[in-house]
Motif scaffolding. Sequence first.
Motif, PDB file in Angstrom:
ATOM      1  N   HIS A   1      -2.280   1.404   3.372  1.00  0.00           N
ATOM      2  CA  HIS A   1      -1.580   2.196   2.358  1.00  0.00           C
ATOM      3  C   HIS A   1      -2.499   3.247   1.755  1.00  0.00           C
ATOM      4  O   HIS A   1      -2.064   4.364   1.456  1.00  0.00           O
ATOM      5  CB  HIS A   1      -1.019   1.283   1.268  1.00  0.00           C
ATOM      6  CG  HIS A   1       0.007   1.957   0.420  1.00  0.00           C
ATOM      7  ND1 HIS A   1      -0.216   2.316  -0.889  1.00  0.00           N
ATOM      8  CD2 HIS A   1       1.277   2.365   0.706  1.00  0.00           C
ATOM      9  CE1 HIS A   1       0.854   2.895  -1.381  1.00  0.00           C
ATOM     10  NE2 HIS A   1       1.779   2.937  -0.430  1.00  0.00           N
ATOM     11  N   SER A   2      -3.786   2.907   1.600  1.00  0.00           N
ATOM     12  CA  SER A   2      -4.723   3.887   1.049  1.00  0.00           C
ATOM     13  C   SER A   2      -4.874   5.092   1.967  1.00  0.00           C
ATOM     14  O   SER A   2      -5.235   6.182   1.517  1.00  0.00           O
ATOM     15  CB  SER A   2      -6.091   3.231   0.807  1.00  0.00           C
ATOM     16  OG  SER A   2      -6.741   2.933   2.033  1.00  0.00           O
ATOM     17  N   ARG A   3      -4.573   4.903   3.263  1.00  0.00           N
ATOM     18  CA  ARG A   3      -4.626   6.010   4.214  1.00  0.00           C
ATOM     19  C   ARG A   3      -3.311   6.769   4.291  1.00  0.00           C
ATOM     20  O   ARG A   3      -3.176   7.686   5.102  1.00  0.00           O
ATOM     21  CB  ARG A   3      -4.992   5.482   5.597  1.00  0.00           C
ATOM     22  CG  ARG A   3      -6.445   5.042   5.705  1.00  0.00           C
ATOM     23  CD  ARG A   3      -6.778   4.690   7.136  1.00  0.00           C
ATOM     24  NE  ARG A   3      -8.226   4.661   7.333  1.00  0.00           N
ATOM     25  CZ  ARG A   3      -8.826   4.955   8.469  1.00  0.00           C
ATOM     26  NH1 ARG A   3      -8.096   5.327   9.510  1.00  0.00           N
ATOM     27  NH2 ARG A   3     -10.127   4.896   8.581  1.00  0.00           N
ATOM     28  N   GLY A   4      -2.355   6.368   3.498  1.00  0.00           N
ATOM     29  CA  GLY A   4      -1.105   7.112   3.426  1.00  0.00           C
ATOM     30  C   GLY A   4       0.011   6.609   4.301  1.00  0.00           C
ATOM     31  O   GLY A   4       1.058   7.262   4.416  1.00  0.00           O
ATOM     32  N   HIS A   5      -0.154   5.435   4.934  1.00  0.00           N
ATOM     33  CA  HIS A   5       0.901   4.903   5.793  1.00  0.00           C
ATOM     34  C   HIS A   5       2.020   4.284   4.950  1.00  0.00           C
ATOM     35  O   HIS A   5       1.751   3.361   4.167  1.00  0.00           O
ATOM     36  CB  HIS A   5       0.346   3.829   6.735  1.00  0.00           C
ATOM     37  CG  HIS A   5      -0.540   4.348   7.811  1.00  0.00           C
ATOM     38  ND1 HIS A   5      -0.051   4.934   8.960  1.00  0.00           N
ATOM     39  CD2 HIS A   5      -1.895   4.386   7.907  1.00  0.00           C
ATOM     40  CE1 HIS A   5      -1.067   5.300   9.725  1.00  0.00           C
ATOM     41  NE2 HIS A   5      -2.190   4.988   9.113  1.00  0.00           N
ATOM     42  N   PRO A   6       3.257   4.745   5.084  1.00  0.00           N
ATOM     43  CA  PRO A   6       4.374   3.992   4.501  1.00  0.00           C
ATOM     44  C   PRO A   6       4.382   2.591   5.110  1.00  0.00           C
ATOM     45  O   PRO A   6       4.249   2.440   6.333  1.00  0.00           O
ATOM     46  CB  PRO A   6       5.603   4.803   4.924  1.00  0.00           C
ATOM     47  CG  PRO A   6       5.073   6.174   5.193  1.00  0.00           C
ATOM     48  CD  PRO A   6       3.693   5.981   5.752  1.00  0.00           C
ATOM     49  N   LEU A   7       4.548   1.575   4.263  1.00  0.00           N
ATOM     50  CA  LEU A   7       4.282   0.219   4.724  1.00  0.00           C
ATOM     51  C   LEU A   7       5.370  -0.737   4.254  1.00  0.00           C
ATOM     52  O   LEU A   7       5.681  -0.821   3.062  1.00  0.00           O
ATOM     53  CB  LEU A   7       2.928  -0.228   4.173  1.00  0.00           C
ATOM     54  CG  LEU A   7       2.221  -1.394   4.848  1.00  0.00           C
ATOM     55  CD1 LEU A   7       1.885  -1.060   6.295  1.00  0.00           C
ATOM     56  CD2 LEU A   7       0.942  -1.735   4.088  1.00  0.00           C
TER      57      LEU A   7
ATOM     58  N   ILE B   1      -1.880  -3.798  -4.897  1.00  0.00           N
ATOM     59  CA  ILE B   1      -2.588  -3.157  -3.783  1.00  0.00           C
ATOM     60  C   ILE B   1      -2.153  -1.713  -3.556  1.00  0.00           C
ATOM     61  O   ILE B   1      -2.702  -1.040  -2.691  1.00  0.00           O
ATOM     62  CB  ILE B   1      -2.403  -3.956  -2.472  1.00  0.00           C
ATOM     63  CG1 ILE B   1      -0.954  -3.873  -1.978  1.00  0.00           C
ATOM     64  CG2 ILE B   1      -2.835  -5.403  -2.651  1.00  0.00           C
ATOM     65  CD1 ILE B   1      -0.769  -4.507  -0.603  1.00  0.00           C
ATOM     66  N   ARG B   2      -1.193  -1.230  -4.339  1.00  0.00           N
ATOM     67  CA  ARG B   2      -0.680   0.119  -4.145  1.00  0.00           C
ATOM     68  C   ARG B   2      -1.796   1.148  -4.343  1.00  0.00           C
ATOM     69  O   ARG B   2      -2.533   1.111  -5.328  1.00  0.00           O
ATOM     70  CB  ARG B   2       0.468   0.402  -5.098  1.00  0.00           C
ATOM     71  CG  ARG B   2       1.167   1.737  -4.848  1.00  0.00           C
ATOM     72  CD  ARG B   2       2.271   1.983  -5.876  1.00  0.00           C
ATOM     73  NE  ARG B   2       3.243   0.908  -5.882  1.00  0.00           N
ATOM     74  CZ  ARG B   2       4.255   0.813  -5.024  1.00  0.00           C
ATOM     75  NH1 ARG B   2       4.406   1.749  -4.096  1.00  0.00           N
ATOM     76  NH2 ARG B   2       5.101  -0.193  -5.086  1.00  0.00           N
ATOM     77  N   ALA B   3      -1.897   2.087  -3.393  1.00  0.00           N
ATOM     78  CA  ALA B   3      -2.928   3.130  -3.471  1.00  0.00           C
ATOM     79  C   ALA B   3      -2.346   4.486  -3.818  1.00  0.00           C
ATOM     80  O   ALA B   3      -3.048   5.322  -4.396  1.00  0.00           O
ATOM     81  CB  ALA B   3      -3.693   3.208  -2.148  1.00  0.00           C
ATOM     82  N   HIS B   4      -1.087   4.736  -3.437  1.00  0.00           N
ATOM     83  CA  HIS B   4      -0.453   6.035  -3.673  1.00  0.00           C
ATOM     84  C   HIS B   4       0.949   5.795  -4.219  1.00  0.00           C
ATOM     85  O   HIS B   4       1.772   5.171  -3.545  1.00  0.00           O
ATOM     86  CB  HIS B   4      -0.370   6.851  -2.385  1.00  0.00           C
ATOM     87  CG  HIS B   4      -1.688   7.129  -1.750  1.00  0.00           C
ATOM     88  ND1 HIS B   4      -2.588   8.037  -2.256  1.00  0.00           N
ATOM     89  CD2 HIS B   4      -2.270   6.606  -0.635  1.00  0.00           C
ATOM     90  CE1 HIS B   4      -3.668   8.070  -1.490  1.00  0.00           C
ATOM     91  NE2 HIS B   4      -3.496   7.214  -0.499  1.00  0.00           N
ATOM     92  N   ALA B   5       1.222   6.322  -5.389  1.00  0.00           N
ATOM     93  CA  ALA B   5       2.529   6.117  -5.999  1.00  0.00           C
ATOM     94  C   ALA B   5       3.645   6.722  -5.171  1.00  0.00           C
ATOM     95  O   ALA B   5       4.783   6.219  -5.159  1.00  0.00           O
ATOM     96  CB  ALA B   5       2.535   6.701  -7.408  1.00  0.00           C
ATOM     97  N   GLU B   6       3.336   7.808  -4.444  1.00  0.00           N
ATOM     98  CA  GLU B   6       4.375   8.528  -3.716  1.00  0.00           C
ATOM     99  C   GLU B   6       4.594   7.992  -2.294  1.00  0.00           C
ATOM    100  O   GLU B   6       5.535   8.414  -1.616  1.00  0.00           O
ATOM    101  CB  GLU B   6       4.032  10.018  -3.651  1.00  0.00           C
ATOM    102  CG  GLU B   6       2.850  10.381  -2.768  1.00  0.00           C
ATOM    103  CD  GLU B   6       1.486  10.141  -3.411  1.00  0.00           C
ATOM    104  OE1 GLU B   6       0.476  10.510  -2.792  1.00  0.00           O
ATOM    105  OE2 GLU B   6       1.452   9.594  -4.532  1.00  0.00           O
ATOM    106  N   VAL B   7       3.740   7.104  -1.830  1.00  0.00           N
ATOM    107  CA  VAL B   7       3.861   6.559  -0.468  1.00  0.00           C
ATOM    108  C   VAL B   7       4.597   5.223  -0.532  1.00  0.00           C
ATOM    109  O   VAL B   7       4.167   4.311  -1.248  1.00  0.00           O
ATOM    110  CB  VAL B   7       2.480   6.377   0.184  1.00  0.00           C
ATOM    111  CG1 VAL B   7       2.631   5.766   1.580  1.00  0.00           C
ATOM    112  CG2 VAL B   7       1.756   7.715   0.271  1.00  0.00           C
ATOM    113  N   PRO B   8       5.703   5.051   0.211  1.00  0.00           N
ATOM    114  CA  PRO B   8       6.475   3.810   0.133  1.00  0.00           C
ATOM    115  C   PRO B   8       5.642   2.582   0.485  1.00  0.00           C
ATOM    116  O   PRO B   8       4.865   2.583   1.448  1.00  0.00           O
ATOM    117  CB  PRO B   8       7.593   4.025   1.163  1.00  0.00           C
ATOM    118  CG  PRO B   8       7.744   5.504   1.261  1.00  0.00           C
ATOM    119  CD  PRO B   8       6.360   6.053   1.090  1.00  0.00           C
ATOM    120  N   LEU B   9       5.803   1.530  -0.307  1.00  0.00           N
ATOM    121  CA  LEU B   9       5.166   0.235  -0.069  1.00  0.00           C
ATOM    122  C   LEU B   9       6.117  -0.840  -0.562  1.00  0.00           C
ATOM    123  O   LEU B   9       6.426  -0.907  -1.754  1.00  0.00           O
ATOM    124  CB  LEU B   9       3.833   0.131  -0.807  1.00  0.00           C
ATOM    125  CG  LEU B   9       3.163  -1.262  -0.792  1.00  0.00           C
ATOM    126  CD1 LEU B   9       2.771  -1.657   0.636  1.00  0.00           C
ATOM    127  CD2 LEU B   9       1.944  -1.280  -1.708  1.00  0.00           C
TER     128      LEU B   9
END
Length: 307
Positions: free
Chosen positions: A27-33, A67-75
Amino acid sequence: MPPFPILLTNDDGIHSSGLLELAESLHSRGHPLAVLAPLTEQSAVGMKLTLRDDMAFEEHHDIAERIRAHAEVPLRIFSLDGSPCDCVIVALDGGMRVWAPEIEPWLCISGINRGPNLSVDVLHSGTVSAAREASLYGLPSISVSLATYSHQDYRDSVEATLRLVDRLSEALEEPRNILRPEGSRIIPPKGTDSNSIRSWFLQGNLFLNVNIPEVWEDSFQTVPLGARWYYNATDMIDKDSVGVAFEVGAARIVNEDIEMTDCNVVGSGIASITPLASWPQNHPLAVPDEVLSASIQMGADGFPSWI
């Protein structure tokens, strides 16, 4: 290409360190997860399916926020009170479309498992079985294991997995036959060139099994399975008046010293990558022998030459 969406599962359970450390890094690398893992540990269940019992399904907002790294990237993180294969089936056959429609995975990663999945282990492993199940549904897949029980430091295993994911990003594309609506009518092109082998992987007829050694020397080798033998695998326990009971395990495990196999290279401190066929050999989508042999050809950096 922007980071592609990933389905993450395992057999060690939703709270396992290997799963969550990998999820955080991806997720920190920007992968929607989308994470869908068993509620409890399901090691060595193979391709077990839960057919007669309801399976509780739960979303874990607390884990996602931790563990969320980016608010805008789905997790999205879920658990299912079932087996690893149950998790994959629920995720791909409708569950994610209902609960996480914003994430349509291009790749399934099963792991990071604690303990090796070498040689014959691939037949029993819940970790490997989840990756195989995803591939049967048409999703490119990999299974990843830390091949030791001596520690639970997953940093090297996460790094090795990320490198493989980066390499696969050059080949991945949006899956075209999820749930196999075309059945066996879509068959990769003939031949053993890189494009053909890559098609077998992208269509889910071939998947990758990865093992990272106890102490990793920062290198990979693409190799076939080795020979691994379990001795004294049962233990009889005297239950006095109620008779006896048996435990299945192994008092002694022997890896044959066969060069350029997964057991051998992992024992040498090298991460192994082993292409595996998803289907039985006499299935219409079975990987031809010449393609499977060619899939193990290794490039100069140790990765399969076709990715």
